[in-house]
Motif scaffolding. Structure first.
Motif, PDB file in Angstrom:
ATOM      1  N   CYS A  49      38.910  53.392   6.017  1.00 13.71           N
ATOM      2  CA  CYS A  49      40.195  52.887   5.505  1.00 13.71           C
ATOM      3  C   CYS A  49      40.226  52.936   3.984  1.00 13.71           C
ATOM      4  O   CYS A  49      41.241  53.326   3.385  1.00 13.71           O
ATOM      5  N   LEU A 102      38.245  45.011  18.789  1.00 12.36           N
ATOM      6  CA  LEU A 102      39.650  44.995  18.391  1.00 12.36           C
ATOM      7  C   LEU A 102      39.819  45.402  16.923  1.00 12.36           C
ATOM      8  O   LEU A 102      40.644  46.252  16.578  1.00 12.36           O
ATOM      9  N   VAL A 103      39.017  44.779  16.035  1.00 11.03           N
ATOM     10  CA  VAL A 103      39.140  45.065  14.607  1.00 11.03           C
ATOM     11  C   VAL A 103      38.736  46.511  14.304  1.00 11.03           C
ATOM     12  O   VAL A 103      39.372  47.189  13.487  1.00 11.03           O
ATOM     13  N   THR A 104      37.697  46.993  14.989  1.00 13.05           N
ATOM     14  CA  THR A 104      37.277  48.383  14.796  1.00 13.05           C
ATOM     15  C   THR A 104      38.386  49.344  15.198  1.00 13.05           C
ATOM     16  O   THR A 104      38.670  50.327  14.496  1.00 13.05           O
ATOM     17  N   LEU A 105      39.039  49.062  16.330  1.00 16.26           N
ATOM     18  CA  LEU A 105      40.150  49.906  16.779  1.00 16.26           C
ATOM     19  C   LEU A 105      41.293  49.892  15.768  1.00 16.26           C
ATOM     20  O   LEU A 105      41.887  50.939  15.458  1.00 16.26           O
ATOM     21  N   ILE A 106      41.604  48.709  15.230  1.00 18.13           N
ATOM     22  CA  ILE A 106      42.689  48.593  14.239  1.00 18.13           C
ATOM     23  C   ILE A 106      42.350  49.385  12.979  1.00 18.13           C
ATOM     24  O   ILE A 106      43.189  50.116  12.434  1.00 18.13           O
ATOM     25  N   LEU A 107      41.108  49.270  12.511  1.00 17.70           N
ATOM     26  CA  LEU A 107      40.698  49.968  11.285  1.00 17.70           C
ATOM     27  C   LEU A 107      40.803  51.478  11.454  1.00 17.70           C
ATOM     28  O   LEU A 107      41.335  52.184  10.585  1.00 17.70           O
ATOM     29  N   TYR A 108      40.314  51.990  12.574  1.00 15.75           N
ATOM     30  CA  TYR A 108      40.386  53.438  12.785  1.00 15.75           C
ATOM     31  C   TYR A 108      41.818  53.908  13.025  1.00 15.75           C
ATOM     32  O   TYR A 108      42.185  55.033  12.640  1.00 15.75           O
ATOM     33  N   SER A 109      42.644  53.058  13.631  1.00 11.57           N
ATOM     34  CA  SER A 109      44.056  53.419  13.810  1.00 11.57           C
ATOM     35  C   SER A 109      44.747  53.543  12.458  1.00 11.57           C
ATOM     36  O   SER A 109      45.538  54.477  12.229  1.00 11.57           O
ATOM     37  N   ILE A 110      44.433  52.622  11.539  1.00 13.21           N
ATOM     38  CA  ILE A 110      45.014  52.680  10.194  1.00 13.21           C
ATOM     39  C   ILE A 110      44.541  53.939   9.461  1.00 13.21           C
ATOM     40  O   ILE A 110      45.343  54.637   8.814  1.00 13.21           O
ATOM     41  N   GLY A 142      34.464  52.016   9.880  1.00 13.43           N
ATOM     42  CA  GLY A 142      35.914  51.831   9.904  1.00 13.43           C
ATOM     43  C   GLY A 142      36.437  51.276   8.591  1.00 13.43           C
ATOM     44  O   GLY A 142      37.473  51.713   8.074  1.00 13.43           O
TER      45      GLY A 142
END
Length: 462
Positions: free
Chosen positions: A269, A200-208, A265
């Motif tokens: 960021c 989840l956190v990896t997905l959020i970091l790459y989305s940002i 990630g």
């Protein structure tokens, strides 16, 4: 009660007692935290003075509202209108005093491992005396002979120290990313919940990171011109993709099973943040429109309106910036961080997975603590069996932070035209410092990935 509190504060100012507040309702405070807070308070005080010295608004207000201003300036031999107390030269001298203060304490506290030694008592107490010494050092710098030679030489010392401060923070950022991944990976061996959190956190970091890249491409480029922006956004985006692929490549995974996309990630960021910060710090590009009027390009249209109220933008931005500097100083002086700079890390077997893994208290939680009540805030002496952070490294980081503040407030190599009101006006020196920091961060992370492959006979632990 008040007499006991006053006696306690007197012991704090002129003796070896740890500092505390008079208010009894305040939560208890550790001696190690109290000491770092007091040094940070000194740092903030001198930083505020430096900002005031670089402010033409404050100087004009003082001339207008302070009676006998000229007489006072002549009386303290600061020039007819106190011109010796304003501008970049005054900031250089004040920061010279603060840097000398922390550097002397760095030398004084080397090899202190026991909080009961005489040197440790001086480090943890005598706050009023140390404040007087700091003020004397900052004031004494104004009487250094041959000011021109001193300022020119000190500028290069400040630049070197500022770059080293940036490098230390980047090293600790890479260490933070590896520590985060290692901690949560250790938890995944026992509970599958940690695998879900990692994903989840990896997905959020790459989305940002991807969103930041797209937004910068939209707002900081245009079909005609903006070549610098296009190249840098493309290069930095490509570097993020490259280190992500290297992190999950089979050859790296064989040598470093804990390497993954979470670390890359975090780095991606931060690279996007530095890219945005650099593009915001670049001098504006102008072209002639159809009516032969100069128009600014390669910046978001809404940002031009934001910069109209320079005092509000500068005040808010300066507060956030120096808050980040102070946070970096305090978090990078823990025992774990100072050991990380030496390449010493906790082994995976000793890791205990936590959501707030970076907020683990210093020292041994089971260590015997001495609690002292002096009528005010309760002080916990948490260094009875040994120091919980490196005193010398603590002062060295604040020494470098003093140089970094000096260079930042005076716009690095554009010092002659520097004003605090134009703190966020773009300059090429600040732009390139941020871009080089960005590439250095990528290089550091990439080196932690490929170093075991380049030197297979050496033992690496990240």
């Amino acid at each position: 009660m008040s007499a006991r509190c006053c006696a306690g504060q007197l012991a704090c100012c002129c003796g070896t007692a740890a500092c505390s507040l008079c208010c009894k309702c305040c939560p208890k405070i550790k001696q190690s935290t109290s000491t770092r807070f007091m040094y940070a308070l000194y740092f903030i005080l001198v930083t505020i003075i430096c900002c005031v010295m670089m402010s033409t608004t404050v100087a004009n207000e003082m001339k207008t509202h302070i009676p006998f201003y000229k007489e006072m300036c002549k009386g303290i031999q600061a020039g007819e209108m106190c011109e010796k107390l304003v501008g970049y030269s005054a900031v250089y001298k004040v920061c010279f005093g603060m840097a000398c203060f922390f550097f002397l304490f760095f030398l004084f506290t080397i090899k202190i491992n026991n909080s009961k030694s005489c040197r440790a008592y001086i480090h943890n107490g005598f706050w009023l005396i140390k404040l007087i010494v700091l003020a004397a050092m900052c004031s004494g710098a104004f009487f250094i002979p041959d000011q021109d030679t001193f300022l020119n030489a000190w500028r290069y010392v400040g630049a070197a120290g500022g770059f080293l401060f940036i490098a230390i923070q980047l090293i600790l950022l890479v260490e933070f990313a590896h520590k985060w991944n290692k901690n949560w990976t250790a938890g995944a061996n026992h509970k599958q919940m940690w695998n879900g959190l990692l994903a989840l956190v990896t997905l959020i970091l790459y989305s940002i990171a991807v969103a930041a890249l797209v937004l910068m491409a939209l707002f900081y480029t245009r079909p005609e011109g903006c070549m610098y922006n296009k190249v840098l956004i493309g290069v930095n985006g490509g570097l993020c993709l490259f280190v992500s692929l290297v992190a999950i490549s089979p050859c790296v995974q064989n040598r470093q099973p804990h390497s993954g996309l979470l670390q890359s990630g975090v780095i991606s960021c931060y690279v996007m943040y530095l890219t945005f910060s650099a593009l915001s710090s670049k001098p504006p590009e102008t072209i002639l429109d159809e009516k032969n009027r100069n128009i600014t390009i390669c910046v978001p249209e809404f940002s031009q309106g934001l910069h109209r109220d320079e005092n509000l933008v500068t005040g808010l931005g300066t507060t956030i910036l120096f808050g980040c500097i102070l946070y970096s100083c305090l978090t990078s002086t823990t025992r774990a961080s100072s050991e990380a700079l030496k390449g010493i890390y906790a082994t995976a077997e000793t890791e205990v997975a936590r959501c707030c893994f970076c907020c683990v208290p210093d020292g041994d939680a089971d260590a015997e603590e001495h609690v002292e009540k002096r009528g005010g805030q309760t002080v916990v002496y948490d260094e009875k069996k040994g120091t919980v952070y490196s005193y010398a490294y603590f002062h060295f980081v604040f020494f470098l932070a003093s140089l970094y503040v000096m260079m930042t407030v005076t716009h690095w190599f554009h010092y002659e035209s520097a004003q605090i009101e134009k703190f966020f006006t773009g300059t090429w020196s600040i732009f390139w410092i941020k871009m080089v920091s960005c590439w250095f961060c990528v290089f550091l992370y990439l080196w932690t990935l490929i170093a075991p492959l380049c030197c297979p006979t050496r033992e690496f632990s990240v």
